[in-house]
Design an enzyme around this catalytic site. Structure first.
Site, PDB file in Angstrom:
ATOM      1  CB  CYS A  36       0.668   2.634   1.049  1.00  0.00           C
ATOM      2  SG  CYS A  36      -0.053   1.617   1.958  1.00  0.00           S
ATOM      3  CG  MET A  37      -0.028   0.668  -3.970  1.00  0.00           C
ATOM      4  SD  MET A  37      -0.846   1.736  -5.402  1.00  0.00           S
ATOM      5  CE  MET A  37      -2.001   0.579  -6.106  1.00  0.00           C
TER       6      MET A  37
END
Length: 501
Positions: A29-30
């Site tokens: 993810c981020m």
């Protein structure tokens, strides 16, 4: 970070998670490398945390290694390549975990136990559903961030009257993704819930098609984009169930023709003559409620939101906010909720700094805080939460108090008419500054957000410094690597038995 360094980081991580044969899936993810494992017991948690590039680890439905924004997107491909290359060869024996100071090990073990218990509590059908909803929107965050920063730059150039010839081009670049975000939501929804992604996207595309304005839906006039991301999510979910029904009943010889046709037709008709209107009303209600909440609740609403966000994260309920944020961005250009929720991270940073100064002899914990604070200032809170405040107990509560104070500060200005928000989701802390936008000008918006962060830092620090420790906790924790907290103290008294925080 160079390619060689990215590969070195991936190579260091791989044996510590049990080698390539222990990995069933890889994603990111981020900020986190997310790994699905065959055998959790093969993971060497402490050795992973000791790696310079690793900011922390989190256990959820997958094993998540926090590497930070930017770094994770570069390390993940190298990690995937190493796994593929090593699958055919016997993995090397994992190195023994690096020795850590006793106190830090104790806190890490407590944090791991708390995460494991919380993971078990969070594995309810409702929370698992929320996690799947979050999985739909998380892949969209990089585009939201990029387009949000470009939109902010475009607004600045417009206000200053600079390079007017470039402004329309920047507006098109910033707005193009948002105009079609429903299609991406539909695609990801179908993918997440087991349908054909392109069919989910096809049904969701109906919502943004300009021709819907010509349709009379039971006397109601439709508008392109009505229902937004909520309508796209509902339409794609319906498409998944229609497709699965068709796969069960349509003969194989006709499946390739009939199934996609019926999926798009049935889901499309229901979307046009029902879901678009209902989702549009829901989206409008969310926007109206958010504006009303901060305009009337102000400081109290900010206090509640900022103070409760860290517990919401622990309970897994924060994922329900992601479609709400996206809906607000789609409607107003920014989400007013994110800057307030970001204050929870400010309280966490303030609390960690207080722990650092309250335990001057605990070198291991102070080293953990020093290494995690830069990430904390940028809004990556997991290393401080799971490595410091949560296992200590009371500092987690005082961190929430700091978040509540910062949220109240920002909420008060909303009540006074200075409304602003973030044009994207994902970043927090200092990383949110480039994404802030509001109706009162960039200077005032940035000043209020900075004031909220400062308030969160100060109150989190003060509350933790004065109320974050009992005398027994200080006796047990404020020790050097060669000191035994259970031995007789300088006053000649014997500390009581250690009590978990």
């Amino acid at each position: 970070m160079s390619t060689d360094k990215n590969r070195a980081t991936a190579a260091a991580i791989l044996p510590l998670v049990g080698g390539p044969d222990n990995i069933t899936s890889i994603a990111h993810c981020m900020t986190r490398l997310r790994i699905a494992l065959r055998d959790r017991s093969l993971v060497q948690d402490e050795a992973l945390r000791a790696l310079p590039a690793v900011l922390g680890v989190v256990e959820d439905d997958t094993y998540q290694i926090v590497l930070g924004p930017g770094a994770v997107a570069r390390v993940t491909p190298e990690f995937e390549a190493l796994v593929e290359e090593a699958r055919s060869a016997a993995p090397p024996a994992p190195a023994a975990p690096a020795a850590r100071t006793l106190t830090a090990d104790d806190l890490a073990a407590q944090g791991a136990a708390l995460k494991e218990a919380q993971k078990a509590r969070n594995a309810t059908p409702f929370k698992l559903f929320l996690r799947r909803i979050a999985n739909i929107f998380v892949p969209l965050i990089p585009a939201l961030i990029g387009c949000g920063i470009i939109a902010g730059l475009n607004g600045l150039l417009t206000n200053l009257g600079w390079v007017p010839a470039v402004v329309p081009a920047l507006a098109a670049i910033a707005s193009g993704f948002m105009s079609l975000i429903a299609v991406f939501v539909g695609y990801n929804t179908a993918k997440e819930f087991g349908g054909t992604p392109i069919l989910g996207g096809a049904v969701a595309a109906i919502i943004v098609f300009p021709g819907v304005a010509k349709i009379d839906a039971f006397g109601l006039e439709l508008k392109p984009g009505q229902g937004g991301v909520l309508g796209a999510l509902a339409a794609a979910l319906l498409a998944v169930y229609v497709e699965k029904w068709c796969r069960r009943w349509v003969p194989e010889a006709l499946d390739v023709l009939i199934t996609p046709t019926l999926t798009v037709l049935i889901s499309g008709l229901v979307t046009l003559f029902g879901l678009m209107y209902l989702a549009g009303e829901a989206s409008a209600a969310i926007g109206t409620f958010a504006d009303w909440l901060l305009a009337s609740g102000g400081a109290f609403a900010g206090l509640v939101l900022g103070g409760l966000f860290l517990p919401l994260v622990m309970l897994g309920l924060h994922q329900a906010l992601i479609p709400i944020h996206t809906t607000l961005i789609e409607q107003d250009g920014y989400t007013v909720l994110l800057p307030i929720l970001a204050m929870a991270g400010a309280g966490q940073v303030g609390a960690a700094i207080a722990v650092y100064y309250r335990l001057p002899h605990n070198g291991s914990l102070r080293a953990t805080i020093k290494s995690a604070l830069p990430a904390g200032f940028l809004g990556i809170g997991e290393p401080l939460i799971y490595g410091v405040s949560l296992p200590l107990g009371r500092p987690f509560v005082t961190a929430c108090i700091g978040g509540a104070a910062g949220g109240a500060f920002v909420g008060l200005f909303h009540q006074l008419g200075v409304a602003f928000g973030s044009t994207a989701i994902g970043p927090s802390g200092w990383a949110l500054f480039p994404l802030l936008d509001g109706k009162s000008g960039a200077g005032i918006t940035l000043a209020i957000y900075a004031g909220g962060l400062l308030t969160g830092y100060l109150v989190g620090f003060t509350a933790t410094y004065f109320f974050g420790f009992t005398r027994q906790m200080l006796t047990d924790l404020d020790t050097g690597p060669d000191q035994d907290p259970d031995t007789t103290t300088a006053t000649g008294t014997t500390p009581k038995e250690r009590v978990p925080a």
